[in-house]
Scaffold this active site. Structure first.
Site, PDB file in Angstrom:
ATOM      1  N   CYS A  79       0.820  -1.230   0.000  1.00  0.00           N
ATOM      2  CA  CYS A  79       0.000   0.000   0.000  1.00  0.00           C
ATOM      3  C   CYS A  79       0.846   1.269   0.000  1.00  0.00           C
ATOM      4  O   CYS A  79       0.309   2.361  -0.175  1.00  0.00           O
ATOM      5  CB  CYS A  79      -0.944  -0.004   1.191  1.00  0.00           C
ATOM      6  N   HIS A 109      -3.515   7.221   2.717  1.00  0.00           N
ATOM      7  CA  HIS A 109      -3.880   5.936   2.110  1.00  0.00           C
ATOM      8  C   HIS A 109      -5.249   5.531   2.652  1.00  0.00           C
ATOM      9  O   HIS A 109      -5.517   5.640   3.851  1.00  0.00           O
ATOM     10  CB  HIS A 109      -2.821   4.895   2.454  1.00  0.00           C
ATOM     11  N   ASN A 113     -10.292  -0.005  -0.320  1.00  0.00           N
ATOM     12  CA  ASN A 113      -8.832   0.089  -0.369  1.00  0.00           C
ATOM     13  C   ASN A 113      -8.346  -0.448  -1.720  1.00  0.00           C
ATOM     14  O   ASN A 113      -8.385  -1.653  -1.952  1.00  0.00           O
ATOM     15  CB  ASN A 113      -8.248  -0.722   0.793  1.00  0.00           C
TER      16      ASN A 113
END
Ligand code: UT7
Length: 336
Positions: free
Chosen positions: A121, A261, A291
């Site tokens: 990520c 994020h 996500n």
């Protein structure tokens, strides 16, 4: 790492774009697939729906190409002028053969070289620092950085602890030498490999090559120890953001926007609190995309581009598998 070099070149983001597949996978769809419910998902994560590229002919490169072509068209850029295509991804089209090389060819960037960057990520965050350094070297003028992931290709849709979180998407940004004082300013990037057991795809690498057992146990899919990842993400995203602010003598009042994020709204809220930021300066789209791993940060840029003004101080922060994490401080380069 402060981005000052002897040549006085600063790297700036000069264009952004984003692409998500049209198919929506909502919380109520997931209620029919696993033992979960909308109330649990929204209260624990902030996610209401995510996008899914169900068509097997639409792999990660497809998402990346849509985002890249949109950017080229929007700014009327000749793909032959691109020097480098970087694709941050955890879901490359193939194990070997960089997705970036394929994307570069498909968008007509025949003078470019391309390679993939894998930092889970944090891939796009690390990619911003990599792209900037190519520009700052003075040897490259146009670096196309794409964050793209088809998370649905590595999610087990019988595992309620992961399938509610992830979605598919891509975003692209162009880095060029800044023509004013604004651009990539500074970064604070870290990793800790002792965290790799808490978030990974175990099978398919040299440690655990695929065999009949890996498929039976499902270790070709992504798994995570959610609570361990959560605790580390809260601490480290906030620490990194605070660090990069201290390094640049910035207070919460100086920051125009935080681009965090999009893993979990509770992680984002905790980071914003530590930075002393009001809610209106914390950018989010987790409710509609979930996500998307490498794509969350460029999708935020693309969704909120119209809010940015020249000189705005932006902080990007991410945490992901590896573990990897960090924060980037960037001043916005253009008005819309
Ligand atoms: O981008 C980086 C990658 N990932 C992350 O950043 C994810 C970080 N972690 C998280 O976001 C959270 O840990 C999750 C959203 C994954 C889970 O939330 P949580 O508040 O940490 O829940 P939990 O794992 O502590 O589970 C609480 C309860 C458990 O039931 P019991 O043992 O209390 O009876 C779980 O079995 O919730 C249960 N549960 C669910 N219930 C309904 C777990 N998943 C679900 C679900 N629906 N989807």
């Amino acid at each position: 790492m402060k981005s000052i070099n002897s040549k006085g070149i600063k790297a700036a983001i000069t264009a952004v774009s984003g692409y998500v597949p049209s198919e929506i996978l909502s919380n109520s769809d997931l209620e029919k697939m696993v033992d979960t419910n909308d109330e649990w998902i929204v209260s624990r994560t902030g996610i209401k729906e995510r996008r899914i590229a169900r068509n097997p002919l639409e792999p990660t490169s497809f998402l990346a190409i849509q985002a890249a072509n949109q950017l080229l068209q929007k700014k009327n850029i000749d793909p032959l002028t691109i020097d480098l295509v970087l694709v941050a991804t955890v879901t490359p089209d193939m194990g070997v053969a960089a997705t970036a090389a394929y994307v570069a060819t498909q968008i007509g960037a025949h003078n470019a070289f391309g390679f993939d960057l894998q930092a889970a990520c944090s891939g796009f965050l690390y990619g911003m620092s990599t792209a900037s350094m190519y520009i700052e070297s003075g040897r490259y003028k146009k670096v196309l950085l794409i964050g793209a992931d088809k998370m649905s290709s590595i999610v087990d849709y019988t595992d309620r602890t992961t399938c509610i979180i992830f979605g598919d998407g891509a975003g692209a940004v162009l880095f060029e030498p800044s023509e004013n004082d604004f651009g990539f300013e500074n970064s604070y990037l870290r990793s800790d490999g002792s965290g790799r057991d808490s978030l990974n795809i175990k099978a398919g690498g040299s440690l655990h090559p695929f065999d009949e057992n890996t498929f039976t146990e499902g270790s070709h899919n992504i798994m995570q120890d959610g609570q361990t990842v959560f605790k580390n993400a809260v601490k480290n995203m906030a620490d990194a953001s605070e660090k990069v602010m201290l390094q640049n003598k910035l207070s919460g009042d100086d920051i125009a926007f935080l681009l965090p994020h999009q893993a979990n709204k509770r992680i984002i809220d905790a980071t914003a609190r530590r930075m002393n930021l009001s809610e209106d300066r914390v950018l989010m789209n987790i409710e509609k995309y979930g996500n998307t791993t490498s794509a969350t940060l460029p999708l935020l840029l693309s969704d909120y581009e119209s809010k940015f003004s020249k000189g705005d101080k932006l902080i990007f922060a991410a945490f992901g598998g590896g573990f990897t994490w960090g924060a980037v401080y960037l001043t916005w380069n253009y008005n819309n």
